[in-house]
Design a protein around this motif. Sequence first.
Motif, PDB file in Angstrom:
ATOM      1  N   HIS A  10      15.099 -27.424   9.461  1.00  0.00           N
ATOM      2  CA  HIS A  10      16.347 -28.010   9.940  1.00  0.00           C
ATOM      3  C   HIS A  10      17.114 -27.603   8.756  1.00  0.00           C
ATOM      4  N   GLU A  11      18.107 -26.776   9.013  1.00  0.00           N
ATOM      5  CA  GLU A  11      18.992 -26.076   8.050  1.00  0.00           C
ATOM      6  C   GLU A  11      19.908 -27.284   7.282  1.00  0.00           C
TER       7      GLU A  11
ATOM      8  N   GLN B  27      12.716 -21.925   5.295  1.00  0.00           N
ATOM      9  CA  GLN B  27      12.805 -22.507   6.777  1.00  0.00           C
ATOM     10  C   GLN B  27      11.201 -22.818   7.188  1.00  0.00           C
TER      11      GLN B  27
END
Length: 331
Positions: free
Chosen positions: A54-55, A72
């Motif tokens: 989740h960025e 990621q």
Amino acid sequence: MSTIYNILNVLIVGCGNIAGRFDMSRPSTDWPLTHAGAYHRDHRFQVIACVDPHEEVRSQFMKFWSIPVGFQAIDEISHKNHQFDVISICSPTHCHAHDLEIAISLSPQLIFCEKPTTASGIETEKLVRQCKKSDIHLAVNYTRRWDQDIRKLQTNIQNNQWGNLRAVVGYYNKGLLNNGSHLIDLLNFLLGKINIIKVGKPIYDFFDYDPTVPMWLETEDGCPIHLVAGHAQDYALFEIQFIFAKGVLVMEDGGIFWRSRQVIESEIFKGYRILTDSIKNTGHYPHAMLQAIDNIYRAITQNEYLYSTGDTALMTQFFCERIIQESISIV
């Protein structure tokens, strides 16, 4: 004169609560409860990279802990371009097996994994063997093995300071593998081999795959142990009571507090011995994560014995899986 020491590079896989988020909302002066918090406090380590799919979560984590590189997925990392001394596996349990496989291929000196090590004892056993074959230390975060109160209690039991152990009663909720395994591992650490006498019906109070199970156990020399199941929807519960010949010792709130009661002569009933009112003391459990990181540093640099290993965690996991299978068969 300043102390000179080797700084170890760390990769954290997963940027959730135990990875570091629990400490992101706490004062920096508090004892760290997380991987990132402990590494940040111990200047012999530097976290140089982290992983999270989740960025936004990853970016917040990197900014708060001043981590320069983020990925990621752990699969993006190449051993040729990145070298880590320590890899912390803090991803969800169902990701552990894959993340451990990749972590081993990155050839760190030590992997520090959250428990349970994987979702299956058979899978854990395979990865424990792989770590040994690759000459990689594997530490598993059964945190209370690093709690100085627990290590002191182990010594006191061995030295018979409290007299004979008569019985043990533990209380827990939120799943046997997730939470109760800490109790099982703690009993193994303090009392040696534990035998299963009887298990009760499963209580699904949090996870649909990990029930909370009441059980009756026994040490090799016959000391009875009763682990009582609560319900996670009520409140967090993790306590254990040790009934000795010379008094009673109780670990409360997971080790945040301890209560003790000593034996005295009754002033009312002549010839009877009773217990005093309990004395409450603050425990050292909040220090345990820093103690774990110190033990990890010394295991790498001085070959010090690790208090919690892949082997000890595997023994606990197989024991818990057996209890769950017996419990499910009752229904």
